[in-house]
Write a protein that holds these residues in place. Structure first.
Motif, short mmCIF file in Angstrom:
data_model
loop_
_atom_site.label_atom_id
_atom_site.label_comp_id
_atom_site.label_asym_id
_atom_site.label_seq_id
_atom_site.Cartn_x
_atom_site.Cartn_y
_atom_site.Cartn_z
N THR A 193 25.46 46.34 13.73
CA THR A 193 24.71 47.53 13.49
C THR A 193 24.63 48.24 12.37
OG1 THR A 193 25.81 48.52 15.25
CG2 THR A 193 23.57 46.71 15.90
N GLY A 194 26.31 48.48 12.68
CA GLY A 194 26.94 49.42 11.36
C GLY A 194 28.80 49.89 11.58
N TYR A 195 28.83 51.07 10.76
CA TYR A 195 30.04 50.95 10.94
C TYR A 195 30.39 52.60 11.72
CZ TYR A 195 31.08 46.79 8.78
OH TYR A 195 30.66 45.15 7.84
N ARG A 196 31.48 52.81 12.22
CA ARG A 196 32.07 54.49 12.16
C ARG A 196 33.55 53.90 11.85
NH1 ARG A 196 31.85 55.08 19.11
NH2 ARG A 196 29.56 54.85 18.30
N VAL A 197 33.67 55.32 11.48
CA VAL A 197 34.62 56.27 10.45
C VAL A 197 35.30 57.54 11.62
CG1 VAL A 197 36.13 57.38 8.94
CG2 VAL A 197 34.44 55.46 8.36
N SER A 198 36.33 57.84 12.24
CA SER A 198 36.95 58.74 12.66
C SER A 198 37.90 58.90 12.10
CB SER A 198 37.26 58.34 14.43
OG SER A 198 37.47 59.59 14.89
N LEU A 243 31.83 56.20 5.24
CA LEU A 243 33.41 56.24 4.90
C LEU A 243 33.25 57.89 3.92
CD1 LEU A 243 36.34 56.71 4.47
CD2 LEU A 243 36.06 55.16 3.12
N SER A 244 31.96 57.37 3.34
CA SER A 244 31.55 58.94 2.26
C SER A 244 30.85 60.05 3.32
CB SER A 244 30.58 58.06 1.51
OG SER A 244 29.94 59.22 0.10
N LYS A 245 29.91 59.17 3.61
CA LYS A 245 29.37 60.58 5.19
C LYS A 245 30.35 61.39 5.76
CE LYS A 245 25.74 60.85 8.77
NZ LYS A 245 25.16 60.05 9.47
N ASN A 246 30.95 60.19 6.46
CA ASN A 246 32.61 61.38 6.79
C ASN A 246 33.23 61.89 6.28
OD1 ASN A 246 35.82 60.89 8.08
ND2 ASN A 246 34.95 60.60 9.53
N SER A 247 33.90 61.38 4.67
CA SER A 247 34.96 62.52 4.00
C SER A 247 33.90 63.60 3.61
CB SER A 247 34.98 61.65 3.08
OG SER A 247 35.92 60.23 2.85
N ASN A 248 32.56 63.86 3.59
CA ASN A 248 31.79 64.77 2.85
C ASN A 248 32.10 65.79 4.06
OD1 ASN A 248 31.52 63.95 0.16
ND2 ASN A 248 29.03 62.74 0.85
N SER A 249 31.74 65.56 5.46
CA SER A 249 31.81 66.47 6.32
C SER A 249 33.08 66.97 6.60
CB SER A 249 31.45 65.58 7.39
OG SER A 249 29.89 65.29 7.51
N LEU A 250 34.08 65.60 6.64
CA LEU A 250 35.54 66.60 7.09
C LEU A 250 36.61 67.72 5.68
CD1 LEU A 250 38.11 65.90 9.01
CD2 LEU A 250 39.08 64.40 7.32
N ASN A 251 36.00 67.49 4.30
CA ASN A 251 36.28 68.41 3.48
C ASN A 251 35.42 69.61 3.42
OD1 ASN A 251 38.00 65.96 1.39
ND2 ASN A 251 36.02 65.39 0.52
N LEU A 257 41.17 68.41 16.54
CA LEU A 257 39.35 67.79 15.77
C LEU A 257 39.30 67.40 14.83
CD1 LEU A 257 39.01 69.91 13.48
CD2 LEU A 257 39.07 71.69 14.86
N GLY A 258 38.29 67.04 14.31
CA GLY A 258 37.43 66.15 13.65
C GLY A 258 36.42 65.63 13.44
N VAL A 259 36.23 64.76 12.62
CA VAL A 259 34.79 64.01 12.38
C VAL A 259 34.40 62.63 12.48
CG1 VAL A 259 32.57 63.48 10.80
CG2 VAL A 259 34.20 66.19 10.33
N GLU A 260 33.40 62.05 13.21
CA GLU A 260 33.03 60.82 13.31
C GLU A 260 31.81 60.10 12.62
OE1 GLU A 260 34.76 59.42 17.64
OE2 GLU A 260 32.92 59.65 17.25
N SER A 261 31.31 59.26 12.05
CA SER A 261 30.67 59.26 11.09
C SER A 261 30.51 57.43 11.49
CB SER A 261 30.31 60.06 10.14
OG SER A 261 30.73 61.17 9.74
N GLU A 262 28.69 57.66 11.53
CA GLU A 262 28.19 56.07 11.82
C GLU A 262 27.46 56.57 10.40
OE1 GLU A 262 26.92 55.12 15.49
OE2 GLU A 262 28.12 56.06 16.71
#
Length: 226
Positions: A93-98, A43-51, A30-35
């Motif tokens: 339009t942006g970036y996605r981190v998975s 990346l910052s948004k994803n890292s915060n959620s994943l932590n 499982l994990g987190v996808e952030s845009e």
């Protein structure tokens, strides 16, 4: 004339043995996808959620040693926009981190709790829930099955030789055919959006069954008249 060699009389037999065993290892992916508009922001948004997910999992009793990164990706997102000339252009339009985690634990009954905990703390992807045998348990079962399969082959040969008035006097060759495969069950892939999806996962039972393992052997025996 070619001399007859009684030691070349052989019988070839296949033996098999099967065992069933409950899996002793749970794997949840499982994990987190952030845009976001920028790569750094995503990346910052994803890292915060994943932590937050990792912290919640460890607080619930999952060891950090049981959690590892399974897959990490960051890539741009584009949209096609029609210009005044009627041509389509790709617009960033942006970036996605998975960032996907693989959780492997001996707590075989904790799949539902792991998913609930992860989703409640920010996970929005559950790619797979699987149950398998640990390497140690699989090897122990394999060792027992080899012996049982050879015994099965020997008994088959002995029964076949009775009406022929022959007996086993030696072994020419043994080939072991291991059919051991890790056990996977309950594959799933889902994304989550909001409390409704989270609540639906809490009500979903996650079951597992026994794994059936088979080992085959091919044995060639030397035979001779009784």
């Amino acid at each position: 004339l070619e001399k007859y060699d009684p030691s070349e009389q052989i019988i070839s037999v296949t033996g098999s043995a099967t065992a069933s065993s409950e899996p002793d290892t749970l794997i949840v992916v499982l994990g987190v996808e952030s845009e976001a508009m920028t790569a750094n922001e995503s990346l910052s948004k994803n890292s915060n959620s994943l932590n937050s997910v990792i912290s919640s999992l460890t607080s619930s009793g999952i060891s950090k040693d049981d959690i590892q990164t399974s897959n990490f990706r960051i890539y741009p997102l584009y949209d096609s926009i029609k210009d005044s000339n009627g041509n389509y252009q790709q617009i960033l339009t942006g970036y996605r981190v998975s960032n996907i985690l693989s959780i492997q634990t001996e707590k075989i009954d904790s799949a539902g709790n792991i998913i609930d905990t992860a989703v409640s703390s920010g996970a929005n992807r559950v790619d797979n829930v699987s149950f398998q045998l640990s390497d140690g348990k699989l090897q122990k079962i394999s060792d027992d099955l080899i012996s049982n399969a050879i015994t099965d082959a020997t008994q088959k040969a002995e029964k076949a030789l009775v009406p022929l008035k022959q007996k086993i006097v030696g072994v020419k060759s043994v080939i072991i055919h291991d059919n051991l495969m890790p056990y996977y069950d309950s594959p799933m892939r889902a994304s989550f959006d909001g409390m409704a999806m989270e609540a639906s996962m809490k009500s979903a039972p996650i079951m597992f069954g026994d794994e059936e393992i088979t080992t085959n052997v091919s044995v060639v025996f030397y035979i001779a008249a009784e």
